[in-house]
Design an enzyme around this catalytic site. Sequence first.
Site, PDB file in Angstrom:
ATOM      1  CB  VAL A   1      -0.926   0.006   1.238  1.00  0.00           C
ATOM      2  CG1 VAL A   1      -1.741   1.296   1.304  1.00  0.00           C
ATOM      3  CG2 VAL A   1      -1.859  -1.206   1.209  1.00  0.00           C
TER       4      VAL A   1
ATOM      5  CE1 TYR B   1       0.606  -8.404   6.488  1.00  0.00           C
ATOM      6  CE2 TYR B   1       2.894  -8.935   6.903  1.00  0.00           C
ATOM      7  CZ  TYR B   1       1.916  -8.449   6.063  1.00  0.00           C
ATOM      8  OH  TYR B   1       2.253  -8.021   4.815  1.00  0.00           O
TER       9      TYR B   1
ATOM     10  CG  ASN C   1       7.806  -4.206   6.849  1.00  0.00           C
ATOM     11  OD1 ASN C   1       7.324  -3.301   7.536  1.00  0.00           O
ATOM     12  ND2 ASN C   1       7.434  -4.441   5.607  1.00  0.00           N
TER      13      ASN C   1
END
Length: 165
Positions: free
Chosen positions: A89, A133, A126
């Site tokens: 995104v 998540y 990350n």
Amino acid sequence: MSTVTVAAATPADVPLLYGLIRQLAIYEKLESAMVSTEADLAEGLFGPRPAAEAIVASLDGSAVGYALFFRTYSTFLGRPGLYLEDLFVLPEARGAGAGKALLARLAAITLERGCGRLDWVVLDWNKPAIGFYKRIGAESMDEWTTNRLTGAALERLARGDADRS
């Protein structure tokens, strides 16, 4: 309030997808590893034997992200699965729900196709993605190590002379 929509990618989306993939490569500090072309992507998604599929997220009508995925098979489950190769995104659209909408649509596709699971990997640095998540309920499979053969090593193994002990 902004509206997020998700739709299957079409051949007309290839330039957009390719641009987003390039931005993902930059974000992941892997731009030098990206050697694919728009033609490769078009062939992989829409050629005679498609290797993958993609969905595109739009925010108020403007494309802001994508997910690219393909079918796998689990011998333990005895059922197919889906593998999420890319989820990206645009930075300026993060937090608006596009990533969650992409994953929700992909989860629905997984179930619609009778698949038993949805798998993906994330770079260990990350932290924003890892946190995201975890918030949606994904399990980290820390006991698994990803392996890869490419280039000369792949060619050596194919020739049968890969033993480097």
